[in-house]
Scaffold this motif. Structure first.
Motif, PDB file in Angstrom:
ATOM      1  N   GLY A  24      -4.048   9.978 -14.922  1.00 43.97           N
ATOM      2  CA  GLY A  24      -5.185  10.833 -14.593  1.00 43.97           C
ATOM      3  C   GLY A  24      -6.316  10.089 -13.923  1.00 43.97           C
ATOM      4  N   GLN A  25      -5.962   9.241 -12.954  1.00 43.57           N
ATOM      5  CA  GLN A  25      -6.962   8.471 -12.211  1.00 43.57           C
ATOM      6  C   GLN A  25      -8.055   9.406 -11.701  1.00 43.57           C
ATOM      7  N   ALA A  26      -9.331   9.090 -12.031  1.00 46.30           N
ATOM      8  CA  ALA A  26     -10.405  10.071 -11.894  1.00 46.30           C
ATOM      9  C   ALA A  26     -10.962  10.215 -10.491  1.00 46.30           C
ATOM     10  N   SER A  27     -10.470   9.418  -9.537  1.00 45.73           N
ATOM     11  CA  SER A  27     -10.886   9.590  -8.145  1.00 45.73           C
ATOM     12  C   SER A  27      -9.952  10.500  -7.379  1.00 45.73           C
ATOM     13  N   ALA A  28      -8.656  10.417  -7.648  1.00 41.53           N
ATOM     14  CA  ALA A  28      -7.694  11.144  -6.818  1.00 41.53           C
ATOM     15  C   ALA A  28      -6.422  11.533  -7.551  1.00 41.53           C
ATOM     16  N   GLY A  29      -6.339  11.305  -8.852  1.00 37.56           N
ATOM     17  CA  GLY A  29      -5.094  11.509  -9.581  1.00 37.56           C
ATOM     18  C   GLY A  29      -5.007  12.796 -10.372  1.00 37.56           C
ATOM     19  N   GLY A  30      -5.925  13.720 -10.160  1.00 41.35           N
ATOM     20  CA  GLY A  30      -5.893  14.977 -10.905  1.00 41.35           C
ATOM     21  C   GLY A  30      -4.776  15.899 -10.429  1.00 41.35           C
ATOM     22  N   SER A  58       0.818  -1.203   0.000  1.00 41.42           N
ATOM     23  CA  SER A  58       0.000   0.000   0.000  1.00 41.42           C
ATOM     24  C   SER A  58       0.857   1.260   0.000  1.00 41.42           C
ATOM     25  N   VAL A  59       0.409   2.253  -0.758  1.00 43.19           N
ATOM     26  CA  VAL A  59       1.075   3.549  -0.826  1.00 43.19           C
ATOM     27  C   VAL A  59       0.344   4.525   0.085  1.00 43.19           C
ATOM     28  N   GLU A  60       1.086   5.325   0.829  1.00 44.39           N
ATOM     29  CA  GLU A  60       0.467   6.352   1.652  1.00 44.39           C
ATOM     30  C   GLU A  60      -0.321   7.314   0.764  1.00 44.39           C
ATOM     31  N   LEU A  61      -1.529   7.661   1.198  1.00 40.82           N
ATOM     32  CA  LEU A  61      -2.378   8.539   0.397  1.00 40.82           C
ATOM     33  C   LEU A  61      -1.672   9.842   0.056  1.00 40.82           C
ATOM     34  N   GLU A  62      -0.932  10.410   0.989  1.00 40.42           N
ATOM     35  CA  GLU A  62      -0.281  11.703   0.732  1.00 40.42           C
ATOM     36  C   GLU A  62       0.743  11.626  -0.385  1.00 40.42           C
ATOM     37  N   ASP A  63       1.211  10.404  -0.712  1.00 38.07           N
ATOM     38  CA  ASP A  63       2.185  10.244  -1.788  1.00 38.07           C
ATOM     39  C   ASP A  63       1.552   9.865  -3.123  1.00 38.07           C
ATOM     40  N   PHE A  64       0.224   9.704  -3.157  1.00 40.28           N
ATOM     41  CA  PHE A  64      -0.419   9.153  -4.349  1.00 40.28           C
ATOM     42  C   PHE A  64      -0.108   9.982  -5.589  1.00 40.28           C
ATOM     43  N   ALA A  65      -0.338  11.285  -5.527  1.00 34.31           N
ATOM     44  CA  ALA A  65      -0.132  12.131  -6.702  1.00 34.31           C
ATOM     45  C   ALA A  65       1.340  12.396  -6.987  1.00 34.31           C
TER      46      ALA A  65
END
Length: 377
Positions: free
Chosen positions: A252-258, A236-243
């Protein structure tokens, strides 16, 4: 900390509030704030560490773009809110999901919040991969009976409906109908040529009191919240590091990758509700009202807190006293918030580089929103 940018006459109080927040904040982030009064930009501010053109990860504020595409396709008659998801996407009917409507999916009532085994980082970056894996996933509650935030996957699920109905991805529709015509700095799929303007999200720096709260809070990665945010996955990747992942930014993942700026977010909501650059609003009043109308309210099974959703969009007026009924928008984990308030006639967007505790719309949004409403009179 210095404040840069401009405000129109009458909006000086917004600049003062922005400056006060930056002075008070121990770990002041690089922040951007933009407001449109109907189609006119009246606030365009940023702090040290960023510029007005800096691109940041906007996390779940991305969802606003996905829902706007969906609303346009509903308005066009291409999608029907009360048809089942499986009527567009037959594989989705597996494991008792055949009766879930597009309306229920958008209202976070489907119960398909994640994958039993979790997603790899590569899968989680790719909406089509997410959708293919979730087609056979059993719901985590009886569909339609309860609601819970589908944080990482709602864009992929709705996007697959869009793809099955039209043969084109949600990202392609967004680029053609929304981003490119208005020249918006809000990207679902950041081109390599724009990478030099991107600044990575900085980790949260909790106060000692906040850290004590974090340490004292029992939390299982196998809870509904853990599964929804993929915390049970082995890698699992920490959410704060996702982008901060180039793969996520490119897909351009449409839930959180913008990836975008406050200018881009505010411009999108202004175009949706009021019109921009001389064009009329993208959404007809009836469409905007239907997508803003509260469809789910109460205890969110994923977060365990009180939430309110329209069709995809957060029912912002239920969350902030300063915001009018019928407002629609979305927040993002690093602290961003973007919305349109049709009754009070403005679009608002705030972004920040440092991840805010505890995630979601950063606390300063309340004060900033009040300053905007006061300026509007």
């Amino acid at each position: 900390m210095a404040v840069h940018g401009t405000v129109a006459a009458g909006f000086e109080g917004v600049r003062e509030e922005f400056a006060l927040f930056l002075a008070d904040e121990e770990h002041a982030p690089g922040a951007q704030l933009v407001v449109h009064q109907r189609g006119e930009r009246v606030v365009d501010l940023w702090s040290e560490g960023v510029t007005g053109e800096t691109l940041l990860g906007v996390f779940s504020s991305t969802k606003g773009a996905a829902y706007l595409v969906t609303a346009l396709l509903v308005q066009d008659g291409v999608l029907d809110l009360d048809r089942t998801v499986a009527s567009y996407w037959p594989d989705f009917a597996a494991e008792g999901k055949g009766g879930i409507t597009l309306r229920e999916l958008l209202a976070h009532r489907a119960g398909v919040i994640g994958l039993d085994a979790g997603f790899t980082p590569q899968e989680l970056a790719d909406d089509r991969a997410i959708a293919a894996l979730l087609a056979g996933q059993r719901p985590f509650w009886q569909p339609g009976q309860f609601f819970g935030y589908h944080g990482y996957v709602i864009g992929a699920l709705v996007g697959e409906v869009v793809f099955r109905a039209t043969g084109r991805t949600l990202q392609e529709w967004y680029e053609e109908r929304i981003r490119a015509p208005y020249g918006l700095d809000l990207w679902l799929g950041l081109p390599e040529s724009e990478e030099p303007r991107f600044l990575s999200t900085l980790p949260m720096l909790p106060t000692p009191e906040q850290q004590a709260e974090i340490d004292a809070s029992p939390y299982s990665p196998y809870s509904l919240g853990g599964i929804a945010f993929n915390e049970h996955a082995p890698d699992s990747v920490e959410l704060e590091d996702f982008a901060n992942s180039r793969l996520v930014r490119a897909k351009g993942q449409a839930s959180a990758g913008g990836i975008g700026s406050a200018r881009g977010l505010a411009g999108m909501y202004a175009a949706a509700a009021f019109g921009l650059n001389g064009d009329g609003p993208l959404l007809k009043p009836d469409t905007a009202a239907e997508f803003a109308r509260v469809h789910s309210e109460g205890n969110d099974l994923v977060s365990g807190s009180q939430k309110a959703f329209g069709l995809g969009f957060s029912a912002i007026g239920c969350l902030f006293d300063s915001v009018g009924a019928g407002a629609f928008g979305h927040s993002g984990a690093a602290g961003s918030l973007a919305l349109a308030d049709p009754r009070q006639g403005y679009a608002y967007a705030y972004t920040r580089r440092r991840y805010a505790y505890p995630g979601g719309a950063a606390p300063e949004n309340e004060r900033l929103l009040w300053s905007v409403v006061r300026a509007l009179g």
